[in-house]
Scaffold this active site. Structure first.
Site, PDB file in Angstrom:
ATOM      1  N   LYS A  22      76.800  58.446  16.539  1.00  0.00           N
ATOM      2  CA  LYS A  22      76.300  57.788  17.751  1.00  0.00           C
ATOM      3  C   LYS A  22      76.283  56.273  17.582  1.00  0.00           C
ATOM      4  CE  LYS A  22      71.717  57.236  18.600  1.00  0.00           C
ATOM      5  NZ  LYS A  22      71.443  55.833  18.995  1.00  0.00           N
ATOM      6  N   ASN A  23      75.731  55.818  16.475  1.00  0.00           N
ATOM      7  CA  ASN A  23      75.563  54.369  16.314  1.00  0.00           C
ATOM      8  C   ASN A  23      76.874  53.643  16.023  1.00  0.00           C
ATOM      9  OD1 ASN A  23      72.900  54.713  16.811  1.00  0.00           O
ATOM     10  ND2 ASN A  23      72.194  54.298  14.723  1.00  0.00           N
ATOM     11  N   CYS A 117      60.612  39.431  30.284  1.00  0.00           N
ATOM     12  CA  CYS A 117      60.702  38.354  29.292  1.00  0.00           C
ATOM     13  C   CYS A 117      59.905  38.576  28.014  1.00  0.00           C
ATOM     14  CB  CYS A 117      60.137  37.102  29.936  1.00  0.00           C
ATOM     15  SG  CYS A 117      61.363  35.856  30.134  1.00  0.00           S
ATOM     16  N   ARG A 122      61.999  38.570  22.119  1.00  0.00           N
ATOM     17  CA  ARG A 122      61.960  38.503  20.668  1.00  0.00           C
ATOM     18  C   ARG A 122      63.001  39.385  19.962  1.00  0.00           C
ATOM     19  NH1 ARG A 122      60.502  40.217  16.074  1.00  0.00           N
ATOM     20  NH2 ARG A 122      60.100  42.261  16.922  1.00  0.00           N
ATOM     21  N   ASP A 312      66.119  55.191  10.047  1.00  0.00           N
ATOM     22  CA  ASP A 312      66.299  56.365  10.919  1.00  0.00           C
ATOM     23  C   ASP A 312      66.052  57.690  10.193  1.00  0.00           C
ATOM     24  OD1 ASP A 312      66.842  54.725  13.029  1.00  0.00           O
ATOM     25  OD2 ASP A 312      68.991  55.102  13.084  1.00  0.00           O
ATOM     26  N   ARG A 404      69.546  62.558  23.251  1.00  0.00           N
ATOM     27  CA  ARG A 404      70.221  61.252  23.328  1.00  0.00           C
ATOM     28  C   ARG A 404      71.150  61.071  22.132  1.00  0.00           C
ATOM     29  NH1 ARG A 404      66.295  57.086  22.305  1.00  0.00           N
ATOM     30  NH2 ARG A 404      68.231  56.178  21.658  1.00  0.00           N
TER      31      ARG A 404
END
Ligand code: UD1
Length: 424
Positions: A22-23, A117, A122, A312, A404
């Site tokens: 996935k990544n 925002c 960040r 992860d 997901r």
């Protein structure tokens, strides 16, 4: 609401084949925006996040054909819009990866910041630092309920420069590489992330004509090119899915043969499982995991950027440590606030205490089935792993997180003997 019901399952046994990562696939898909020729990506996993990225690319003008064999043919003759839609970006943080390629190809990109925002600024500061170093003017605008970032290249387009990342952020490294591919001159990224997904992205881009050197080390050099060509590329296997099945074999005291894996990409997970007493044989592209050959003992984990122990894998490994003999410590250094699974594991009978970014796990827990939540994607996997050894039935809600990022999750577990059902 859709849920998983996981029942105590006994030792998992058999073979499982790992899907494309996935990544890795999400940045590859974003990178196709740079190319006006067709890009073919093979071994694309069927996942919610991949569908979201597909819809984002289509909204920007890409034509995408998906074959039954998991190939994506992506062709972006022209980028029709430089603005990704809020409704899609909102669903997935990795959507921000289209900013670099959009800016590189069109000289302008506008991406909404989910949450506005204050929350949004960040965690993308390093991406923006990179775009600014390449000469883009970056501004944050507020519009109604949300804010968006706009980056605009100067009249000569983006211009290569030297960028030092204060932290080796995976997404920032990927976004800056993609922005720099078509820039004028040479870009150097220092203290770059070294994850295998970065190397896969660089390989993909180099195959289409980019000039990237040093991916997989902490200094990456990107020499700008003018044009790109057709490319066909196969996504690397998912190292987090690989690690999840390794832990599944260990926690259930089973024996699982994992196919289509890259053992080098899961070295810290192999090392830590061995420390706990799990027998692991690593081949060229397969791994045999035996959790059935002796006692399982505690160990300590500290998450770090690659090649350190992956954040992860932190929650799935913690689920495993709850049943090992003795006390373990887990220290999370990559993300703040990544212990949401602790309360869920404790609900199942684990004994875990946290203080700041440190969790102390007592071990030898007799887990019992209970109603828990998948608080995020990997925490969801941790709940399933705990459920496999918990007495009785574990009901897991919010499982859309799991879907997901894990392809055919239930089917793969069921083939190894796990008792998991998906109920509406
Ligand atoms: C990627 C992975 C995710 C993994 C993470 C760390 C994808 C799609 N997701 O996420 O699964 O957990 O790497 O291995 O590949 N940070 C900043 N400023 C920035 C960027 C990041 O402060 O501009 C911080 C983050 O808040 C976090 C840390 O850096 O604390 C790591 O983030 P990063 O490496 O960027 O993770 P992602 O690319 O978002």
């Amino acid at each position: 609401m859709t849920k998983y019901i996981v029942r105590q399952s006994g030792p998992l046994r058999g073979e499982v084949t790992i899907s494309g990562a996935k990544n890795a696939v999400l940045p590859l898909m974003a990178a196709t925006l740079l190319n006006d020729q067709e890009c073919v990506i093979r071994s694309v996993p069927h996942l919610r996040d991949v569908q979201v990225m597909k819809e984002i690319l289509e909204s920007l003008g890409s034509e995408i054909e998906e074959t039954e064999t998991g190939e994506f043919h992506i062709h972006t003759h022209d980028v029709k819009s430089a603005e990704a839609p809020y409704g899609l970006v909102n669903k997935m943080r990795a959507s921000f990866l289209v900013m670099g390629p959009l800016l590189g190809r069109k000289g302008i990109a506008r991406i909404p910041l989910p949450g506005g925002c204050a929350i949004g600024a960040r965690p993308i500061d390093l991406h923006l630092k990179g775009f600014k170093a390449l000469g883009a003017e970056v501004t944050i605008h507020e519009e109604g309920h949300y804010a968006y970032v706009e980056a605009v290249a100067g009249p000569q387009g983006l211009i290569g420069d030297r960028i030092y990342l204060d932290f080796p952020s995976v997404g920032a490294t990927e976004n800056i590489i993609m922005a720099a591919v078509l820039a004028e001159g040479t870009t150097y990224i220092e203290n770059a992330a070294e994850e295998p997904e970065i190397t896969d992205l660089a390989n993909f881009l180099n195959k289409m004509g980019a000039k990237i050197r040093g991916a997989g080390t902490d200094t990456i050099r990107i020499e700008g090119v003018k044009t790109l060509k057709h490319v066909t590329h196969t996504v690397i296997p998912d190292r987090i899915e690989t690690g999840t099945f390794m832990i599944a074999a260990a926690i259930t005291r089973g024996a699982v043969h994992i196919m289509n894996a890259v053992p080098d990409h899961v070295k810290p997970v192999i090392a830590k499982l061995r420390e706990c007493g799990v027998r692991i044989e690593a081949g060229d592209d397969d791994i045999i995991v035996r959790g059935d050959l002796g006692p399982l003992n505690s160990t300590d984990i500290k998450t770090l950027p690659y090649p350190g122990f992956p954040t992860d894998m932190q929650s799935p490994f913690m689920a495993f440590l709850t049943i090992c003999n003795g006390k373990s410590t887990v220290i999370e250094t990559v993300f703040e606030n990544r212990f949401m699974h602790v309360s869920q594991l404790n609900k199942m009978g684990a004994s875990i205490e946290t203080a700041g970014n440190r969790a102390s796990i007592k071990g030898n827990a007799m887990l019992r089935g209970s109603q828990v939540m998948a608080t995020d994607l990997r925490a969801g996997a941790a709940m399933v792993l705990a459920g496999l050894v918990a007495e009785g039935e574990t009901e897991i809600s919010e499982i859309y997180h799991i879907e997901r990022g894990y392809e055919n999750f239930i089917e793969k577990f069921a083939a190894l003997g796990a008792d998991i059902t998906r109920v509406e």
